[in-house]
Write an enzyme that holds these catalytic residues in place. Structure first.
Site, PDB file in Angstrom:
ATOM      1  N   ASP A   1       0.855  -1.353  -0.188  1.00  0.00           N
ATOM      2  CA  ASP A   1       0.127   0.050   0.176  1.00  0.00           C
ATOM      3  C   ASP A   1       0.866   1.289  -0.077  1.00  0.00           C
ATOM      4  OD1 ASP A   1      -2.705  -0.588  -0.190  1.00  0.00           O
ATOM      5  OD2 ASP A   1      -2.696  -1.526   1.991  1.00  0.00           O
TER       6      ASP A   1
ATOM      7  N   GLU B   1       0.327   9.720   1.301  1.00  0.00           N
ATOM      8  CA  GLU B   1      -0.551  10.668   2.067  1.00  0.00           C
ATOM      9  C   GLU B   1      -0.728  10.225   3.434  1.00  0.00           C
ATOM     10  OE1 GLU B   1      -4.500  11.684   1.479  1.00  0.00           O
ATOM     11  OE2 GLU B   1      -4.024  13.734   1.529  1.00  0.00           O
ATOM     12  N   ASP B   2      -0.744   8.915   3.667  1.00  0.00           N
ATOM     13  CA  ASP B   2      -1.013   8.469   4.994  1.00  0.00           C
ATOM     14  C   ASP B   2       0.122   8.425   5.939  1.00  0.00           C
ATOM     15  OD1 ASP B   2      -3.659   7.783   4.631  1.00  0.00           O
ATOM     16  OD2 ASP B   2      -3.390   6.105   3.374  1.00  0.00           O
TER      17      ASP B   2
ATOM     18  N   ARG C   1       0.890  -1.441   7.528  1.00  0.00           N
ATOM     19  CA  ARG C   1       1.551  -0.280   6.796  1.00  0.00           C
ATOM     20  C   ARG C   1       2.184   0.579   7.892  1.00  0.00           C
ATOM     21  NH1 ARG C   1      -2.785   3.325   3.908  1.00  0.00           N
ATOM     22  NH2 ARG C   1      -0.470   4.152   2.994  1.00  0.00           N
TER      23      ARG C   1
ATOM     24  N   HIS D   1     -11.711   6.848   5.374  1.00  0.00           N
ATOM     25  CA  HIS D   1     -10.769   8.008   6.025  1.00  0.00           C
ATOM     26  C   HIS D   1     -12.075   9.313   5.784  1.00  0.00           C
ATOM     27  CE1 HIS D   1      -6.971   6.055   4.733  1.00  0.00           C
ATOM     28  NE2 HIS D   1      -6.808   5.947   6.102  1.00  0.00           N
TER      29      HIS D   1
ATOM     30  N   CYS E   1      -4.500  10.295  -1.508  1.00  0.00           N
ATOM     31  CA  CYS E   1      -3.562   9.581  -0.937  1.00  0.00           C
ATOM     32  C   CYS E   1      -2.563   9.405  -1.787  1.00  0.00           C
ATOM     33  CB  CYS E   1      -4.275   8.440  -0.418  1.00  0.00           C
ATOM     34  SG  CYS E   1      -5.137   7.508  -1.612  1.00  0.00           S
TER      35      CYS E   1
HETATM   36  C1  CIR Z   1      -5.458   1.138   2.621  1.00  0.00           C
HETATM   37  O1  CIR Z   1      -6.351   0.498   3.097  1.00  0.00           O
HETATM   38  O2  CIR Z   1      -4.776   1.519   3.516  1.00  0.00           O
HETATM   39  C2  CIR Z   1      -5.080   1.441   1.296  1.00  0.00           C
HETATM   40  N1  CIR Z   1      -5.475   0.222   0.294  1.00  0.00           N
HETATM   41  C3  CIR Z   1      -5.862   2.695   0.826  1.00  0.00           C
HETATM   42  C4  CIR Z   1      -5.325   3.760   1.524  1.00  0.00           C
HETATM   43  C5  CIR Z   1      -6.031   5.029   0.946  1.00  0.00           C
HETATM   44  N2  CIR Z   1      -5.455   6.198   1.671  1.00  0.00           N
HETATM   45  C6  CIR Z   1      -6.148   7.149   1.465  1.00  0.00           C
HETATM   46  O3  CIR Z   1      -7.135   7.316   0.796  1.00  0.00           O
HETATM   47  N3  CIR Z   1      -5.531   8.351   2.332  1.00  0.00           N
END
Ligand code: CIR
Length: 261
Positions: A65, A70-71, A90, A169, A256
């Site tokens: 991922d 952005e996360d 993650r 989110h 993200c």
């Molecule tokens: C997750 O589930 O963490 C990733 N597959 C997708 C994260 C998406 N992040 C975001 O929209 N800020």
């Protein structure tokens, strides 16, 4: 469209060959790697077109991922915070991006256990931040982040999205696009915290597109959502439309895929 807080840089990470092994809650089928890479390439090109210098990191196969950079961090004009993502798979992504962040923000603050924060839950308006409480961002993480933001001189407040089953989110459901305007999915539009903003409401069938991003002169928005695109134009914004289908399959929104600052 008036000028908004201007960005000069972005950090992105190219998706890896195991992108399809990331987390997802939607059943839209498996992403095609060719299309993922093509859509990512266009996304990076759009950021450059908006005037940003793009730092592009190599794929990191340890973290499927990790293209959703952005996360991992909250980068503001007054300082940075490295997060602590709420999904176990993650967590290591923060260490993996640290050096890239340090190049621009030498002394980032951090979120410590048992706090968790995903950058996708953090919506920056002008001097106020909305912090989403979600299945990724917990109360402890939100409190630590609020203190960090206060130390930078920003105010913040929380919005609980845990009861909402359709979004991962906070920013899956709202986006601040400058000019005192929030793009917001219909289901969240009545929140009293939004009453002083101009709202562009996103209908239920277009709710995926509520995650859009203002980058200098443009609003980046997902392709296939004509009502929102028309509404953005009607409000004087300049949409730049990007195919996002393969990221949507992995619960990823447009914001993200980059850190912008
Ligand atoms: C997750 O589930 O963490 C990733 N597959 C997708 C994260 C998406 N992040 C975001 O929209 N800020």
């Amino acid at each position: 469209m008036r000028a908004h807080h201007l960005f000069t840089h972005a950090i992105v990470r190219t998706p890896g060959a195991n992108f399809d092994e990331g987390l997802t809650t939607v059943s839209l089928g498996a992403p095609s790697l060719d299309r993922v890479l093509g859509q990512h390439h266009h996304y990076c090109h759009a950021l450059a077109e908006c005037g940003l210098a793009v730092t592009s990191l190599e794929p990191d196969l340890r973290y499927p991922d990790s293209t959703f950079v952005e996360d991992t961090a909250i980068l503001t004009a007054r300082g940075a915070v490295l997060t602590r993502p709420g999904a176990n798979s993650r967590e290591g992504e923060v260490e993996a991006i640290r050096d890239a962040v340090l190049r621009f923000f030498p002394e980032p603050l951090t979120i410590e256990s048992p706090g968790t924060v995903d950058g996708g839950d953090i919506c920056e308006t002008e001097d106020h931040f909305f912090i989403g409480l979600s299945h990724r961002t917990n109360d402890e993480g939100a409190q630590q982040l609020a203190r960090h933001l206060a130390s930078f001189g920003y105010t913040s407040s929380t919005i609980d999205v845990r009861p909402m089953t359709t979004i991962l989110h906070l920013k899956s459901g709202i986006s601040y696009i400058g000019d005192n305007t929030l793009v917001v999915m219909e289901e969240m539009a009545e929140n009293s915290q939004f009453q002083d903003f101009e709202l562009i409401r996103v209908s239920e069938e277009e709710s995926y597109a509520a995650n859009c991003v203002r980058v200098n002169g443009h609003v980046l928005v997902a392709a296939g959502f004509p009502k929102l695109i028309a509404d953005l134009r009607a409000h004087g914004f300049s949409p730049l439309v990007l195919e996002m289908s393969e990221f949507q399959k992995m619960d990823g929104g447009l914001s993200c895929l980059s850190l912008r600052f």
